[in-house]
Design an enzyme around this catalytic site. Structure first.
Site, PDB file in Angstrom:
ATOM      1  N   LYS A  43       0.830  -1.206   0.000  1.00  0.00           N
ATOM      2  CA  LYS A  43       0.000   0.000   0.000  1.00  0.00           C
ATOM      3  C   LYS A  43       0.868   1.261   0.000  1.00  0.00           C
ATOM      4  CE  LYS A  43      -3.808   0.344   2.748  1.00  0.00           C
ATOM      5  NZ  LYS A  43      -4.999   0.865   2.091  1.00  0.00           N
ATOM      6  N   ARG A 113      -3.081   3.017   8.946  1.00  0.00           N
ATOM      7  CA  ARG A 113      -3.424   1.714   8.349  1.00  0.00           C
ATOM      8  C   ARG A 113      -2.188   0.839   8.201  1.00  0.00           C
ATOM      9  NH1 ARG A 113      -8.372   2.744   4.946  1.00  0.00           N
ATOM     10  NH2 ARG A 113      -8.433   5.002   4.751  1.00  0.00           N
ATOM     11  N   GLY A 122      -7.743  -7.517   5.439  1.00  0.00           N
ATOM     12  CA  GLY A 122      -8.532  -7.563   6.665  1.00  0.00           C
ATOM     13  C   GLY A 122      -7.887  -8.252   7.849  1.00  0.00           C
ATOM     14  N   MET A 124      -5.112  -7.288   9.561  1.00  0.00           N
ATOM     15  CA  MET A 124      -4.519  -6.404  10.576  1.00  0.00           C
ATOM     16  C   MET A 124      -5.446  -5.212  10.825  1.00  0.00           C
ATOM     17  SD  MET A 124      -0.528  -6.630   9.573  1.00  0.00           S
ATOM     18  CE  MET A 124      -0.792  -6.515   7.823  1.00  0.00           C
ATOM     19  N   ARG A 369      -3.332  -1.452  -6.710  1.00  0.00           N
ATOM     20  CA  ARG A 369      -2.489  -2.655  -6.679  1.00  0.00           C
ATOM     21  C   ARG A 369      -2.876  -3.517  -7.869  1.00  0.00           C
ATOM     22  NH1 ARG A 369      -5.277  -5.224  -1.274  1.00  0.00           N
ATOM     23  NH2 ARG A 369      -7.389  -5.014  -2.020  1.00  0.00           N
ATOM     24  N   HIS A 485      -3.082 -44.241  -4.903  1.00  0.00           N
ATOM     25  CA  HIS A 485      -3.513 -44.771  -6.189  1.00  0.00           C
ATOM     26  C   HIS A 485      -4.635 -43.922  -6.776  1.00  0.00           C
ATOM     27  CE1 HIS A 485      -5.895 -47.491  -8.787  1.00  0.00           C
ATOM     28  NE2 HIS A 485      -4.687 -47.834  -9.212  1.00  0.00           N
ATOM     29  N   ARG A 647       6.932 -48.310 -20.066  1.00  0.00           N
ATOM     30  CA  ARG A 647       7.537 -48.931 -18.887  1.00  0.00           C
ATOM     31  C   ARG A 647       7.046 -50.363 -18.741  1.00  0.00           C
ATOM     32  NH1 ARG A 647       6.320 -46.542 -13.081  1.00  0.00           N
ATOM     33  NH2 ARG A 647       4.410 -47.766 -13.298  1.00  0.00           N
ATOM     34  N   GLU A 775      14.338 -44.248  -9.362  1.00  0.00           N
ATOM     35  CA  GLU A 775      13.340 -44.007  -8.324  1.00  0.00           C
ATOM     36  C   GLU A 775      13.758 -44.568  -6.969  1.00  0.00           C
ATOM     37  OE1 GLU A 775       9.610 -45.670  -9.802  1.00  0.00           O
ATOM     38  OE2 GLU A 775      10.707 -47.198 -10.883  1.00  0.00           O
ATOM     39  N   SER A 794      14.658 -41.775 -16.448  1.00  0.00           N
ATOM     40  CA  SER A 794      13.470 -40.990 -16.140  1.00  0.00           C
ATOM     41  C   SER A 794      13.326 -41.029 -14.622  1.00  0.00           C
ATOM     42  CB  SER A 794      12.246 -41.585 -16.823  1.00  0.00           C
ATOM     43  OG  SER A 794      11.128 -40.792 -16.533  1.00  0.00           O
ATOM     44  N   THR A 797       9.980 -39.639  -9.360  1.00  0.00           N
ATOM     45  CA  THR A 797      10.096 -38.934  -8.074  1.00  0.00           C
ATOM     46  C   THR A 797       8.980 -39.285  -7.089  1.00  0.00           C
ATOM     47  OG1 THR A 797       9.192 -37.072  -9.303  1.00  0.00           O
ATOM     48  CG2 THR A 797      11.542 -37.009  -8.789  1.00  0.00           C
ATOM     49  N   ASN A 798       7.982 -40.039  -7.530  1.00  0.00           N
ATOM     50  CA  ASN A 798       6.997 -40.517  -6.546  1.00  0.00           C
ATOM     51  C   ASN A 798       7.685 -41.516  -5.619  1.00  0.00           C
ATOM     52  OD1 ASN A 798       5.084 -39.093  -7.995  1.00  0.00           O
ATOM     53  ND2 ASN A 798       4.404 -40.879  -9.149  1.00  0.00           N
ATOM     54  N   ASP A 799       8.277 -42.527  -6.240  1.00  0.00           N
ATOM     55  CA  ASP A 799       8.970 -43.531  -5.424  1.00  0.00           C
ATOM     56  C   ASP A 799      10.239 -42.964  -4.816  1.00  0.00           C
ATOM     57  OD1 ASP A 799       7.597 -46.039  -5.222  1.00  0.00           O
ATOM     58  OD2 ASP A 799       7.728 -46.166  -7.405  1.00  0.00           O
ATOM     59  N   CYS A 861       9.189 -38.367 -14.574  1.00  0.00           N
ATOM     60  CA  CYS A 861       7.819 -38.795 -14.847  1.00  0.00           C
ATOM     61  C   CYS A 861       7.010 -38.981 -13.573  1.00  0.00           C
ATOM     62  CB  CYS A 861       7.797 -40.056 -15.706  1.00  0.00           C
ATOM     63  SG  CYS A 861       8.540 -41.470 -14.898  1.00  0.00           S
ATOM     64  N   TYR A 881      13.459 -33.142 -20.383  1.00  0.00           N
ATOM     65  CA  TYR A 881      12.010 -32.997 -20.477  1.00  0.00           C
ATOM     66  C   TYR A 881      11.336 -33.341 -19.145  1.00  0.00           C
ATOM     67  CZ  TYR A 881      11.744 -38.085 -20.729  1.00  0.00           C
ATOM     68  OH  TYR A 881      11.846 -39.420 -20.427  1.00  0.00           O
TER      69      TYR A 881
HETATM   70  C1  PEP Z   1       7.332 -42.755  -9.802  1.00  0.00           C
HETATM   71  O1  PEP Z   1       7.628 -43.560  -8.928  1.00  0.00           O
HETATM   72  O2  PEP Z   1       7.620 -41.558  -9.746  1.00  0.00           O
HETATM   73  C2  PEP Z   1       6.590 -43.223 -10.977  1.00  0.00           C
HETATM   74  C3  PEP Z   1       6.348 -42.406 -11.993  1.00  0.00           C
HETATM   75  O3  PEP Z   1       6.115 -44.491 -10.968  1.00  0.00           O
HETATM   76  P1  PEP Z   1       4.783 -44.958 -10.232  1.00  0.00           P
HETATM   77  O4  PEP Z   1       4.055 -43.729  -9.774  1.00  0.00           O
HETATM   78  O5  PEP Z   1       4.019 -45.730 -11.236  1.00  0.00           O
HETATM   79  O6  PEP Z   1       5.322 -45.782  -9.124  1.00  0.00           O
HETATM   80 MG    MG Z   2       7.456 -45.657  -9.333  1.00  0.00          MG
END
Ligand code: PEP
Ligand code: MG
Length: 916
Positions: A43, A113, A122, A124, A369, A485, A647, A775, A794, A797-799, A861, A881
């Site tokens: 402000k 203010r 709102g 403060m 703003r 899942h 895969r 992974e 690849s 990154t989940n695992d 992935c 990628y």
């Molecule tokens: C992962 O583990 O990042 C992955 C892409 O494989 P999934 O989710 O099928 O285990």
């Molecule tokens: Mg996996």
């Protein structure tokens, strides 16, 4: 948020004579400017900027955020020299206005203010009309020629000061006011006379002494300092602290305090107050859009007691309003306001959200703003501003918040509709859906087949539920996190999903779902909002997404500047079509497991699992082969030469076996095995921790026939596509869950052998590459060795997140929210990549992989591939990628472009960093 505090100078300069604590503005000048947001707050910085632009801003000054930090650190005391600076700044305001603070004949009145670096609407405190006391109120009455107005202003001040500074609850004042109104037999504040207000003031003052133990201060400087302290203190109130936590605003930023000459929109019929956007914030149309009230203060517009009127005739007509527009009532002032609008847009080169007051026919600007807007408005405004020559294409690309595109890619709830929210879960997959409750995948498929719209409600889902998830319009689970899942699959399919709504209890036996005293039965209507995690009883209407021309234009500009490729995680031909439509440049992950669950194949799959010998397994696999080949052929055909990473099978085998007795009997009969044998097999294959068990390449090592069949299907499909449709096909075969280089050596040999056989038999040369997912931490650390065989990596990154943290993907939802609440983690690492740990493993994997094989292809992935902050990380770490669910492809394209732009120009603020 960039995480820097901007307070480094303050730390070194605290208390020193060099530090400037107060910045003045007004009269066409200013000591600060828009670039000083960290120091002056949003402000204050913009008031200074508007003043320097020559716009009509009531004069005032800003006390910096550094003073707030000092105040908080030093137990409520102020730096040396601050009072002298405040006194000088106040004197300058007196000169500019020609009024004097505390002067009974010509009193200067000010507002105090808050104004933090990031907007905290709102949260403060604010105090208005400071400088009024028993004497100056008479001066104000004389000056304005309106005693009623003067005493009303005084009582508003006492009320705010009493509440904010002296801690007397505002209800106490409202009760007194109500009693007076009853006494006078009136219902509206406006019906009270000057004498009535004087009586109210008397009671207010008495009440303050009674409640606070001291009297309301008459001395104006005392009023100012007490109010400044109260505003600084309000930075630490619970409300503000919670807001900061939810919006990732660091506690040490502090707020600035703005002290500014008062202007009144409630001095009569030639006065007004209003708020406006320089363009329509919901459509982006280049139309002035706003509301105002004649003879009112700002709080009256927001309070909703009176119906605000439209600014423009067009707005009035479009909204079928009967109340006159400002354009009609005050044409001259409206003209000035419209000029200000144009000046501000030219200057800020962005849509502005403004506040103004008209005092006796004179316009004053109180705030500007960057205005908040919907995603489609953001696209339109950015494209229009490029066409108007206000901004460059790069700036247009930088300005859009990638995450906001989600709003445009899925149906959303009609914002005008009523919602009856009964529970909340995680916002696992965006979009909204209404439908009838079903509790099993089969029921979902059956009812959807007969034209019903259904919502699949499960405690949790498993790969066996895929068909039902596909048939359902939305998915609800009561257990599981953001990478459970249900969440992953729903995002992949573009189905709205609320996951882990733990308050809900699902009882499959009775076919009910309950939360507190609400009981919903199978067949009842329910609505999910996958963007907020809300579960609502009944049907809420939705609106369909529209990908306008502006969307395509911005995407085109984004594609010109990004370096990262963007692929899609796509398992089916349908996924591939959507992915291409959204601009994917290939498939980065085709998970083959769902192909095994197809109703026509599951029997053969189960026979394969039940078989005692490799020969027996092969026989069953021979029946699956042509179907797999057909899957891949179709995908190659659709992708028309774009790379496709397939895969090999990943989940543990027991997931494919039936668990219900009746189903076991059916399968056993078909497979020619006994039910007992079947049961033994299920027991033998089940694991304590399947996530860390016999899955991924471990299956390929122990049951090589499975991977061999899949490789054969891929190569035969590729040969077929090459011959039949002349499509250039380069299959990328990906092996999951590699931890040890030998695993990959063995499996690559198997794949190469199969390739050779197929090529020989078909008489074609198929270009292909073999790579692996990274992974597991061990894979990242030994990437130099794994890269000897792997032609691409690849990052899964989940695992990798699961294994780096030692945190189950499916159970993390039970406690991660508590971790976020307590500030142990900033964001769920399954949503946005943890740069320090998981990201470091990725960086090591990249570095070591490239050391062995400089030309190695590198992608990601995991679900992070569609998260804007993670995409920025992927750009920085040098991946080739990212791959994400088809519906997130546009988000990734935009985030990748912004990462490239930020690298080229560090002064560019990008949407991914959080604008507006
Ligand atoms: C992962 O583990 O990042 C992955 C892409 O494989 P999934 O989710 O099928 O285990
Ligand atoms: Mg996996």
């Amino acid at each position: 948020m960039d995480g820097t505090t901007g307070l480094e100078e303050a730390d070194s300069g605290q208390g020193s004579a060099m530090t400037k604590w107060v910045y003045g503005f007004g009269g066409g000048q200013a000591e600060g400017g828009a670039e000083m947001k960290a120091l002056l707050g949003g402000k204050g910085a913009n008031l200074a900027e508007m003043s320097a632009l020559g716009l009509p801003v009531p004069p005032g000054f800003t006390i910096t955020t550094e003073v707030c930090t000092f105040f908080n650190e030093k137990g409520g005391s102020y730096p040396e020299g601050l009072d002298a600076e405040v006194a000088a700044a106040l004197a300058a305001v007196e000169t500019e206005t020609g009024a004097s603070f505390g002067d009974p004949d010509n009193p200067l009145l000010v507002s105090v203010r808050s104004g933090a670096r990031a907007s905290m609407p709102g949260m403060m405190d604010t105090v208005l009309n400071l400088g009024l006391n028993d004497k100056t109120v008479e001066g104000l009455a004389k000056q304005s020629g309106d005693a009623r107005f003067a005493y009303d202003s005084y009582r508003r001040f006492i009320q705010m000061f009493g509440d904010v500074v002296m801690g007397v609850d505002h209800h106490v004042f409202e009760e007194i006011l109500e009693l007076h109104k009853e006494d006078r037999s009136v219902t509206l504040d406006t019906e009270l006379s000057a004498e009535d207000w004087q009586a109210v003031i008397k009671d207010y003052k008495a009440k303050i002494i009674e409640e606070a133990g001291e009297s309301f201060p008459q001395e104006p400087m005392k009023q100012v300092w007490a109010s400044i302290s109260a505003v600084f203190r309000s930075w630490s109130n619970v409300r503000a602290a919670t807001y900061r936590r939810l919006h990732n605003i660091p506690d040490d930023w502090g707020t600035a305090v703005n002290v500014q000459a008062m202007v009144f929109g409630n001095m009569g019929e030639d006065c007004a107050t209003g708020v406006a956007f320089t363009r329509d914030p919901s459509t982006g149309a280049n139309l002035f859009y706003g509301e105002y009230l004649v003879n009112a203060q700002g709080e009256d517009v927001v309070a909703g007691i009176r119906t605000p009127q439209h600014l423009t005739l067009a707005g009035k007509q479009a909204n079928h309003s009967k109340l006159p527009a400002m354009e009609e009532v005050m044409p001259e002032v409206f003209g000035q306001l419209d000029e200000v609008r144009q000046k501000l847009e030219q200057h800020y080169r962005d849509m502005q959200d403004i506040e103004f007051t008209v005092q006796r026919g004179t316009l004053y600007m109180l705030q500007t703003r960057n205005g908040k807007r919907t995603a489609s408005a953001a696209l339109k405004i950015a494209c229009d501003m490029v066409a108007e020559g206000l901004i460059t294409e790069a700036e247009a690309v930088a300005r859009i918040d990638p995450a906001s595109l989600d709003q445009l890619l899925h149906p959303t709830l009609d914002p005008a509709a009523q919602r009856r929210t009964i529970a909340r879960g995680l916002p696992a997959s965006p979009g909204a859906a209404s439908g009838r409750i079903v509790f099993s995948a089969d029921a979902a498929e059956q009812q959807a087949g007969s034209g019903e719209t259904v919502i699949l409600c499960r405690v949790e889902t498993s790969p066996e539920d895929i068909h039902g998830m596909h048939a359902a319009k939305g998915i609800l689970t009561t257990r599981g996190g953001m990478t459970s899942h249900a969440a992953v699959v729903a995002r992949g399919m573009g189905r709205p999903c609320v996951a882990g709504a733990g308050e809900l209890r699902i009882d499959y036996k009775t076919g009910t779902m309950r939360v507190r005293d609400v009981v919903l039965n199978e067949g009842d209507l329910v609505t999910l909002d996958g963007a907020t995690g809300e579960v609502m009883a009944g049907e809420v209407p939705t609106i369909e997404p529209e990908l306008s021309g502006d969307f395509a234009k911005i995407m085109g500009w984004a594609d010109e500047v990004r370096r990262l490729g963007v692929r899609a995680n796509a398992d089916t031909p349908e996924d591939c079509r959507i992915a291409l439509q959204f601009g994917a440049e290939g498939v980065g992950l085709c998970r083959t497991e769902h192909m095994f669950f197809d109703a026509n194949r599951i029997l053969a799959v189960r026979e394969m699992i039940l078989a005692e010998s490799p020969q027996g397994r092969r026989k069953a696999l021979d029946r699956i082969l042509p179907m797999q080949r057909q899957d891949f052929a179709e995908i190659f055909e659709i992708m028309q030469g774009q790379p496709v990473t397939i895969r090999l099978l990943d989940p543990p085998l027991h997931e494919f076996l039936p668990h219900e007795e009746a189903e076991m009997a059916e399968v056993a009969a078909a497979a020619g095995a006994s039910v007992d044998h079947m049961r033994q097999r299920v027991i033998k294959l089940s694991e304590v921790n399947p996530m860390l068990g016999h899955r991924g390449c471990r299956l390929g090592i122990t049951y090589p026939e499975i991977y061999e069949m899949q490789a054969r299907a891929i190569f035969e499909a590729a040969a077929h596509a090459m011959m039949e449709c002349a499509a250039a096909v380069v299959p990328e075969i990906m092996v999951p869950l590699i931890a040890i280089e030998k695993e990959l050596d063995l499996l690559k040999a198997l794949i190469d052998r199969t390739a050779e056989e197929v090529m020989k038999a078909e008489g074609v040369t198929i270009p292909y590459i073999v790579g692996t997912m990274i992974e597991l931490p061990r894979a990242a650390l030994t990437a130099d060795r794994i890269a000897r065989a792997a032609e691409f990596f690849s990052f899964g990154t989940n695992d990798l997140t699961q294994t780096a943290y030692g945190l189950s993907r499916d159970d993390a939802g039970n406690f991660l929210p508590a971790y976020e609440e307590r500030g142990i983690i900033e964001t769920d690492p399954f949503i946005s990549i943890d740069r320090d740990g998981v990201g470091e493993l990725v960086r090591i994997g990249v570095e070591r992989g490239r050391a062995t094989r400089p030309e190695i292809k590198l992608g990601i992935c995991g679900e992070h591939g569609g998260d804007p902050a993670s995409v920025t990380f992927c750009h920085k770490v040098g991946l080739d990628y990212v791959s994400c669910s088809p519906y997130r492809v546009p988000i990734a394209r935009l985030a990748a472009a912004q990462a490239a732009l930020a690298e080229q120009d560090s002064t560019l603020t990008t949407g991914a960093a959080g604008t507006a």
